[in-house]
Design a protein around this motif. Sequence first.
Motif, PDB file in Angstrom:
ATOM      1  N   HIS A 219      -2.399   8.211  -6.118  1.00 45.17           N
ATOM      2  CA  HIS A 219      -1.004   8.125  -6.555  1.00 45.17           C
ATOM      3  C   HIS A 219      -0.380   6.820  -6.055  1.00 45.17           C
ATOM      4  CE1 HIS A 219       2.834  10.406  -7.647  1.00 45.17           C
ATOM      5  NE2 HIS A 219       3.248   9.214  -7.243  1.00 45.17           N
ATOM      6  N   ILE A 220      -0.626   6.499  -4.793  1.00 49.20           N
ATOM      7  CA  ILE A 220      -0.090   5.275  -4.209  1.00 49.20           C
ATOM      8  C   ILE A 220      -0.604   4.045  -4.964  1.00 49.20           C
ATOM      9  CG2 ILE A 220      -0.171   3.828  -2.129  1.00 49.20           C
ATOM     10  CD1 ILE A 220      -0.221   6.566  -0.558  1.00 49.20           C
ATOM     11  N   CYS A 221      -1.897   4.018  -5.253  1.00 46.32           N
ATOM     12  CA  CYS A 221      -2.482   2.883  -5.975  1.00 46.32           C
ATOM     13  C   CYS A 221      -1.926   2.781  -7.396  1.00 46.32           C
ATOM     14  CB  CYS A 221      -3.998   3.003  -6.001  1.00 46.32           C
ATOM     15  SG  CYS A 221      -4.771   2.802  -4.382  1.00 46.32           S
ATOM     16  N   PHE A 222      -1.720   3.919  -8.046  1.00 45.13           N
ATOM     17  CA  PHE A 222      -1.116   3.927  -9.388  1.00 45.13           C
ATOM     18  C   PHE A 222       0.253   3.260  -9.343  1.00 45.13           C
ATOM     19  CE2 PHE A 222       1.557   5.699 -12.667  1.00 45.13           C
ATOM     20  CZ  PHE A 222       0.750   5.851 -13.776  1.00 45.13           C
ATOM     21  N   ARG A 223       1.085   3.642  -8.367  1.00 44.37           N
ATOM     22  CA  ARG A 223       2.435   3.078  -8.272  1.00 44.37           C
ATOM     23  C   ARG A 223       2.385   1.588  -7.910  1.00 44.37           C
ATOM     24  NH1 ARG A 223       5.209   6.622 -11.251  1.00 44.37           N
ATOM     25  NH2 ARG A 223       5.046   8.749 -10.439  1.00 44.37           N
ATOM     26  N   ALA A 224       1.420   1.201  -7.075  1.00 42.85           N
ATOM     27  CA  ALA A 224       1.278  -0.220  -6.744  1.00 42.85           C
ATOM     28  C   ALA A 224       0.913  -1.023  -7.996  1.00 42.85           C
ATOM     29  CB  ALA A 224       0.220  -0.403  -5.667  1.00 42.85           C
ATOM     30  N   ALA A 225       0.030  -0.464  -8.822  1.00 41.25           N
ATOM     31  CA  ALA A 225      -0.369  -1.145 -10.058  1.00 41.25           C
ATOM     32  C   ALA A 225       0.788  -1.213 -11.042  1.00 41.25           C
ATOM     33  CB  ALA A 225      -1.554  -0.424 -10.685  1.00 41.25           C
ATOM     34  N   GLN A 226       1.609  -0.190 -11.043  1.00 41.48           N
ATOM     35  CA  GLN A 226       2.773  -0.152 -11.915  1.00 41.48           C
ATOM     36  C   GLN A 226       3.762  -1.271 -11.544  1.00 41.48           C
ATOM     37  OE1 GLN A 226       4.585   3.731 -11.670  1.00 41.48           O
ATOM     38  NE2 GLN A 226       5.772   3.469 -13.533  1.00 41.48           N
ATOM     39  N   ARG A 227       3.949  -1.481 -10.244  1.00 46.55           N
ATOM     40  CA  ARG A 227       4.931  -2.462  -9.762  1.00 46.55           C
ATOM     41  C   ARG A 227       4.393  -3.880  -9.690  1.00 46.55           C
ATOM     42  NH1 ARG A 227       7.384  -0.254  -4.305  1.00 46.55           N
ATOM     43  NH2 ARG A 227       7.644  -2.511  -4.051  1.00 46.55           N
ATOM     44  N   ARG A 228       3.133  -4.045  -9.251  1.00 48.80           N
ATOM     45  CA  ARG A 228       2.609  -5.388  -8.980  1.00 48.80           C
ATOM     46  C   ARG A 228       1.220  -5.603  -9.598  1.00 48.80           C
ATOM     47  NH1 ARG A 228       4.767  -8.474  -5.019  1.00 48.80           N
ATOM     48  NH2 ARG A 228       3.489 -10.041  -6.096  1.00 48.80           N
ATOM     49  N   PRO A 229       1.140  -5.567 -10.912  1.00 48.81           N
ATOM     50  CA  PRO A 229      -0.170  -5.806 -11.540  1.00 48.81           C
ATOM     51  C   PRO A 229      -0.722  -7.192 -11.246  1.00 48.81           C
ATOM     52  CG  PRO A 229       1.592  -5.860 -13.168  1.00 48.81           C
ATOM     53  CD  PRO A 229       2.206  -5.343 -11.902  1.00 48.81           C
ATOM     54  N   ASP A 230       0.167  -8.133 -10.869  1.00 52.68           N
ATOM     55  CA  ASP A 230      -0.277  -9.494 -10.580  1.00 52.68           C
ATOM     56  C   ASP A 230      -1.174  -9.574  -9.350  1.00 52.68           C
ATOM     57  OD1 ASP A 230       2.357  -8.784  -9.354  1.00 52.68           O
ATOM     58  OD2 ASP A 230       2.038 -10.665  -8.266  1.00 52.68           O
ATOM     59  N   LEU A 231      -1.126  -8.536  -8.489  1.00 57.81           N
ATOM     60  CA  LEU A 231      -1.941  -8.526  -7.270  1.00 57.81           C
ATOM     61  C   LEU A 231      -3.333  -7.957  -7.501  1.00 57.81           C
ATOM     62  CD1 LEU A 231       0.698  -7.211  -4.694  1.00 57.81           C
ATOM     63  CD2 LEU A 231      -0.001  -9.587  -5.080  1.00 57.81           C
ATOM     64  N   LEU A 232      -3.565  -7.369  -8.676  1.00 56.33           N
ATOM     65  CA  LEU A 232      -4.775  -6.581  -8.894  1.00 56.33           C
ATOM     66  C   LEU A 232      -5.652  -7.159  -9.997  1.00 56.33           C
ATOM     67  CD1 LEU A 232      -3.206  -2.991  -8.804  1.00 56.33           C
ATOM     68  CD2 LEU A 232      -3.939  -4.437  -6.892  1.00 56.33           C
ATOM     69  N   ARG A 233      -6.962  -6.931  -9.825  1.00 60.85           N
ATOM     70  CA  ARG A 233      -7.939  -7.270 -10.863  1.00 60.85           C
ATOM     71  C   ARG A 233      -8.340  -6.015 -11.632  1.00 60.85           C
ATOM     72  NH1 ARG A 233     -13.626  -8.264 -11.958  1.00 60.85           N
ATOM     73  NH2 ARG A 233     -14.132  -6.763 -10.322  1.00 60.85           N
ATOM     74  N   LYS A 234      -8.785  -4.978 -10.884  1.00 56.76           N
ATOM     75  CA  LYS A 234      -9.134  -3.701 -11.492  1.00 56.76           C
ATOM     76  C   LYS A 234      -8.638  -2.566 -10.604  1.00 56.76           C
ATOM     77  CE  LYS A 234     -13.076  -5.143 -14.307  1.00 56.76           C
ATOM     78  NZ  LYS A 234     -14.466  -4.839 -14.747  1.00 56.76           N
TER      79      LYS A 234
END
Length: 269
Positions: free
Chosen positions: A99-114
């Motif tokens: 859940h935490i990772c989902f919300r992080a991806a929702q807010r900051r996709p620029d920090l993530l690759r996959k």
Amino acid sequence: MHSLHVNGFDMPYLDVGAGPPLVCVHGSLCDFRIWSAVLGPLTRRHRVIAVSLRHFFPAHWDGVGDTYSIAQHVDDVIAFIEAFDTRPVDLMGHSRGGHICFRAAQRRPDLLRKLILAEPGGELDATLDPDFKPGPSPLAARFAACAEEIAKGDIDGGLQIFMDALEGPGAWKRIPATAKQLLRDNATTLIGQTRDQRPPFSKADAEAIKTPTLFIGGANTKGMLPKVLHALAANVKGARTEMIPGTTHPMFEQAPQRYCEIVLEFLSA
């Protein structure tokens, strides 16, 4: 063990292996040790950074205060990645960590690759669940009963309520001694979790995820978790779903080799 100062908190983490960075976020009652079964295979190709969230082991929290929440942990994970020496990262979370990772991806996709979500925990709102009813879920009531026992000092009694609610009657008795101790080390975090106030997932939330996403589940997991997984996967564009036969919620402990094969193939694709 290392630590990185984020949001006024020294976040402990393990940093093992070499290669593209894979940040791993544990779920309820766990800490960075929970990933031990998969560290060997994953670190052959990746630099694995397994964090322990605020108030989890090696901290020994008394359950008092308002600094335990989904919102706080999402802020901490984002700040951790921002402060880390390599970006973007691959991000993997299990259960509440999913859940935490989902919300992080929702807010900051620029920090993530996959993004890898192993049975993310949470509830669905009316846009994803035709049976949605406002108010606390039945599972939340069970968790509150668990936290009440822990607050009174009956750690094992509270954990039995939690595990039996999650995995079915008798689950606590079947857990090996080493795994039980890890749960005991983090028992007081469930007191904080009763005040979590995590928002339910919505269709718009799922559609907002633009990071390439893999959902992994245990084929034999019961209850709300598979429902959440499949509802989200159906609405995250291009998401891939893998269910591991013969496993339940701790699927990466029950079938570590297969779990790693799925993760590594997804990350290398």
